[in-house]
Design a protein around this motif. Structure first.
Motif, PDB file in Angstrom:
ATOM      1  N   SER A   7       0.822  -1.204   0.000  1.00  0.00           N
ATOM      2  CA  SER A   7       0.000   0.000   0.000  1.00  0.00           C
ATOM      3  C   SER A   7       0.862   1.262   0.000  1.00  0.00           C
ATOM      4  CB  SER A   7      -0.925   0.007   1.221  1.00  0.00           C
ATOM      5  OG  SER A   7      -0.163  -0.014   2.428  1.00  0.00           O
ATOM      6  N   LEU A   8       2.104   1.144   0.495  1.00  0.00           N
ATOM      7  CA  LEU A   8       3.008   2.295   0.533  1.00  0.00           C
ATOM      8  C   LEU A   8       3.829   2.403  -0.749  1.00  0.00           C
ATOM      9  CD1 LEU A   8       4.311   2.235   4.212  1.00  0.00           C
ATOM     10  CD2 LEU A   8       2.205   3.194   3.270  1.00  0.00           C
ATOM     11  N   SER A   9       4.153   1.277  -1.370  1.00  0.00           N
ATOM     12  CA  SER A   9       4.908   1.339  -2.622  1.00  0.00           C
ATOM     13  C   SER A   9       4.026   1.743  -3.797  1.00  0.00           C
ATOM     14  CB  SER A   9       5.562  -0.014  -2.918  1.00  0.00           C
ATOM     15  OG  SER A   9       4.589  -1.018  -3.153  1.00  0.00           O
ATOM     16  N   PHE A  10       2.697   1.719  -3.601  1.00  0.00           N
ATOM     17  CA  PHE A  10       1.759   2.011  -4.688  1.00  0.00           C
ATOM     18  C   PHE A  10       1.989   3.401  -5.289  1.00  0.00           C
ATOM     19  CE2 PHE A  10      -2.364   3.616  -6.253  1.00  0.00           C
ATOM     20  CZ  PHE A  10      -2.606   2.682  -7.241  1.00  0.00           C
ATOM     21  N   GLY A  11       2.294   4.377  -4.483  1.00  0.00           N
ATOM     22  CA  GLY A  11       2.463   5.735  -4.994  1.00  0.00           C
ATOM     23  C   GLY A  11       3.909   6.124  -5.227  1.00  0.00           C
ATOM     24  N   SER A  12       4.817   5.162  -5.184  1.00  0.00           N
ATOM     25  CA  SER A  12       6.241   5.473  -5.293  1.00  0.00           C
ATOM     26  C   SER A  12       6.626   5.872  -6.711  1.00  0.00           C
ATOM     27  CB  SER A  12       7.079   4.278  -4.849  1.00  0.00           C
ATOM     28  OG  SER A  12       6.850   3.186  -5.711  1.00  0.00           O
ATOM     29  N   LEU A  13       7.790   6.514  -6.817  1.00  0.00           N
ATOM     30  CA  LEU A  13       8.327   6.948  -8.097  1.00  0.00           C
ATOM     31  C   LEU A  13       9.562   6.122  -8.411  1.00  0.00           C
ATOM     32  CD1 LEU A  13       8.286   9.175 -10.379  1.00  0.00           C
ATOM     33  CD2 LEU A  13       9.890  10.440  -8.935  1.00  0.00           C
ATOM     34  N   GLY A  14       9.705   5.647  -9.640  1.00  0.00           N
ATOM     35  CA  GLY A  14      10.908   4.891  -9.977  1.00  0.00           C
ATOM     36  C   GLY A  14      10.754   4.029 -11.199  1.00  0.00           C
ATOM     37  N   GLY A  15      11.836   3.298 -11.514  1.00  0.00           N
ATOM     38  CA  GLY A  15      11.842   2.432 -12.674  1.00  0.00           C
ATOM     39  C   GLY A  15      13.249   1.972 -13.001  1.00  0.00           C
ATOM     40  N   PRO A  16      13.451   1.383 -14.194  1.00  0.00           N
ATOM     41  CA  PRO A  16      14.743   0.799 -14.547  1.00  0.00           C
ATOM     42  C   PRO A  16      15.801   1.849 -14.862  1.00  0.00           C
ATOM     43  CG  PRO A  16      13.224   0.592 -16.378  1.00  0.00           C
ATOM     44  CD  PRO A  16      12.427   1.126 -15.225  1.00  0.00           C
ATOM     45  N   GLU A  17      17.039   1.471 -14.571  1.00  0.00           N
ATOM     46  CA  GLU A  17      18.196   2.326 -14.834  1.00  0.00           C
ATOM     47  C   GLU A  17      19.231   1.500 -15.595  1.00  0.00           C
ATOM     48  OE1 GLU A  17      20.996   4.920 -11.916  1.00  0.00           O
ATOM     49  OE2 GLU A  17      20.960   2.765 -11.499  1.00  0.00           O
ATOM     50  N   ARG A  18      19.851   2.113 -16.589  1.00  0.00           N
ATOM     51  CA  ARG A  18      20.932   1.486 -17.341  1.00  0.00           C
ATOM     52  C   ARG A  18      22.212   2.312 -17.165  1.00  0.00           C
ATOM     53  NH1 ARG A  18      20.675  -3.672 -19.778  1.00  0.00           N
ATOM     54  NH2 ARG A  18      18.484  -4.181 -20.029  1.00  0.00           N
ATOM     55  N   ARG A  19      23.344   1.679 -17.405  1.00  0.00           N
ATOM     56  CA  ARG A  19      24.611   2.402 -17.387  1.00  0.00           C
ATOM     57  C   ARG A  19      25.270   2.262 -18.746  1.00  0.00           C
ATOM     58  NH1 ARG A  19      28.505   1.924 -12.365  1.00  0.00           N
ATOM     59  NH2 ARG A  19      26.795   3.232 -11.617  1.00  0.00           N
ATOM     60  N   THR A  20      25.395   3.381 -19.444  1.00  0.00           N
ATOM     61  CA  THR A  20      25.969   3.390 -20.787  1.00  0.00           C
ATOM     62  C   THR A  20      27.185   4.304 -20.819  1.00  0.00           C
ATOM     63  OG1 THR A  20      23.738   3.097 -21.703  1.00  0.00           O
ATOM     64  CG2 THR A  20      25.478   3.753 -23.232  1.00  0.00           C
ATOM     65  N   GLU A  21      28.279   3.778 -21.316  1.00  0.00           N
ATOM     66  CA  GLU A  21      29.497   4.567 -21.475  1.00  0.00           C
ATOM     67  C   GLU A  21      29.543   5.092 -22.905  1.00  0.00           C
ATOM     68  OE1 GLU A  21      32.389   1.643 -20.488  1.00  0.00           O
ATOM     69  OE2 GLU A  21      32.095   1.861 -18.316  1.00  0.00           O
ATOM     70  N   VAL A  22      29.576   6.424 -23.049  1.00  0.00           N
ATOM     71  CA  VAL A  22      29.545   7.063 -24.363  1.00  0.00           C
ATOM     72  C   VAL A  22      30.864   7.786 -24.602  1.00  0.00           C
ATOM     73  CG1 VAL A  22      28.347   8.694 -25.857  1.00  0.00           C
ATOM     74  CG2 VAL A  22      27.053   7.366 -24.163  1.00  0.00           C
ATOM     75  N   VAL A  23      31.532   7.459 -25.697  1.00  0.00           N
ATOM     76  CA  VAL A  23      32.784   8.125 -26.089  1.00  0.00           C
ATOM     77  C   VAL A  23      32.544   8.812 -27.430  1.00  0.00           C
ATOM     78  CG1 VAL A  23      35.210   7.829 -26.707  1.00  0.00           C
ATOM     79  CG2 VAL A  23      34.191   6.422 -24.889  1.00  0.00           C
ATOM     80  N   THR A  24      32.739  10.140 -27.449  1.00  0.00           N
ATOM     81  CA  THR A  24      32.588  10.899 -28.691  1.00  0.00           C
ATOM     82  C   THR A  24      33.943  10.992 -29.379  1.00  0.00           C
ATOM     83  OG1 THR A  24      30.788  12.201 -27.717  1.00  0.00           O
ATOM     84  CG2 THR A  24      31.826  13.078 -29.713  1.00  0.00           C
ATOM     85  N   LEU A  25      34.007  10.509 -30.602  1.00  0.00           N
ATOM     86  CA  LEU A  25      35.245  10.515 -31.367  1.00  0.00           C
ATOM     87  C   LEU A  25      35.501  11.891 -31.979  1.00  0.00           C
ATOM     88  CD1 LEU A  25      34.745   7.067 -33.165  1.00  0.00           C
ATOM     89  CD2 LEU A  25      35.815   7.532 -30.948  1.00  0.00           C
ATOM     90  N   VAL A  26      36.704  12.110 -32.450  1.00  0.00           N
ATOM     91  CA  VAL A  26      37.071  13.423 -33.009  1.00  0.00           C
ATOM     92  C   VAL A  26      36.248  13.763 -34.241  1.00  0.00           C
ATOM     93  CG1 VAL A  26      39.414  13.406 -32.074  1.00  0.00           C
ATOM     94  CG2 VAL A  26      38.971  12.336 -34.294  1.00  0.00           C
ATOM     95  N   ASN A  27      35.733  12.751 -34.936  1.00  0.00           N
ATOM     96  CA  ASN A  27      34.928  13.004 -36.135  1.00  0.00           C
ATOM     97  C   ASN A  27      33.457  13.218 -35.818  1.00  0.00           C
ATOM     98  OD1 ASN A  27      34.181  10.429 -35.474  1.00  0.00           O
ATOM     99  ND2 ASN A  27      34.940   9.454 -37.350  1.00  0.00           N
TER     100      ASN A  27
END
Length: 210
Positions: free
Chosen positions: A11-31
């Motif tokens: 009954s307490l988790s019913f109104g909670s906020l949240g969801g899945p999380e991912r971890r992504t490593e992003v490398v921007t190249l010189v081009n």
């Protein structure tokens, strides 16, 4: 890891906020192009239980649960109301909901899985905390009987068969499930005045790997 097989009050988790999380490593190249990679095979869910508090009685229940878990020390079960069963929210559970595995004539134990499909791509999520009394299993779409044809471990989500399903047999299942979590802080800060003014406490909860 210490884990208590008890569910945070639904009954307490019913109104909670949240969801899945991912971890992504992003490398921007010189081009200007990007290279993206992830060290995580599976997503991890985060929630804020504070959004489910509606009364001072709820706060008291929360604090009692928090103290019994010793803060972050012990994990517990959490019902994610946005994603807690093998089928869509509008449907009832059926033993054909999820493809779990294919028999090989030798293996007798299989992990419950839930597959998230979008177009040609999918993600298979291991289900570790099925809910007691909700698991139904099918073999080639035929409904099996728990206690006779199979057993399910409610602490790991492992299906066990007395007789190995024959090679090529499609094993399916339907179920409700909880998320294994812990509190993500060792303190809860709230006050009577702020709560009555609509200021909800911050109670972070995070999924644990088991």
């Amino acid at each position: 890891m210490s884990f208590h097989e008890v569910r945070f009050p639904a009954s307490l988790s019913f109104g909670s906020l949240g969801g899945p999380e991912r971890r992504t490593e992003v490398v921007t190249l010189v081009n200007g192009f990007e290279e993206r990679n992830t060290p995580w095979a599976h997503s991890r869910r985060r929630y804020d239980a504070g959004f489910g508090m509606r009364s001072l009685d709820d706060i008291e229940t929360l604090i009692a649960f928090f103290e019994a878990r010793r803060g972050q020390l012990h994990g517990f079960r959490w019902k994610d109301w946005a994603d807690f069963k093998s089928c869509t929210a509008s449907k009832g559970i059926d033993h054909r909901d999820q493809a779990v595995a294919t028999g090989d004539g030798v293996t007798t134990e299989f992990q419950l899985m839930k597959t998230y499909q979008s177009g040609a791509h999918s993600y298979a999520r291991p289900i570790r905390k099925p809910v007691d009394g909700t698991v139904t299993v099918g073999l080639e779409e035929a409904l099996l009987q728990e206690g006779g044809d199979f057993e399910v471990d409610l602490t790991t989500g492992i299906l066990s068969f007395d007789t190995p399903p024959f090679s090529g047999a499609q094993i399916s299942a339907g179920f409700e499930f909880d998320v294994p979590v812990r509190f993500d802080a060792d303190n809860i800060q709230t006050s009577l005045a702020s709560f009555k003014a609509g200021d909800l406490p911050n109670v972070p909860v995070i999924e644990v790997r088991i």
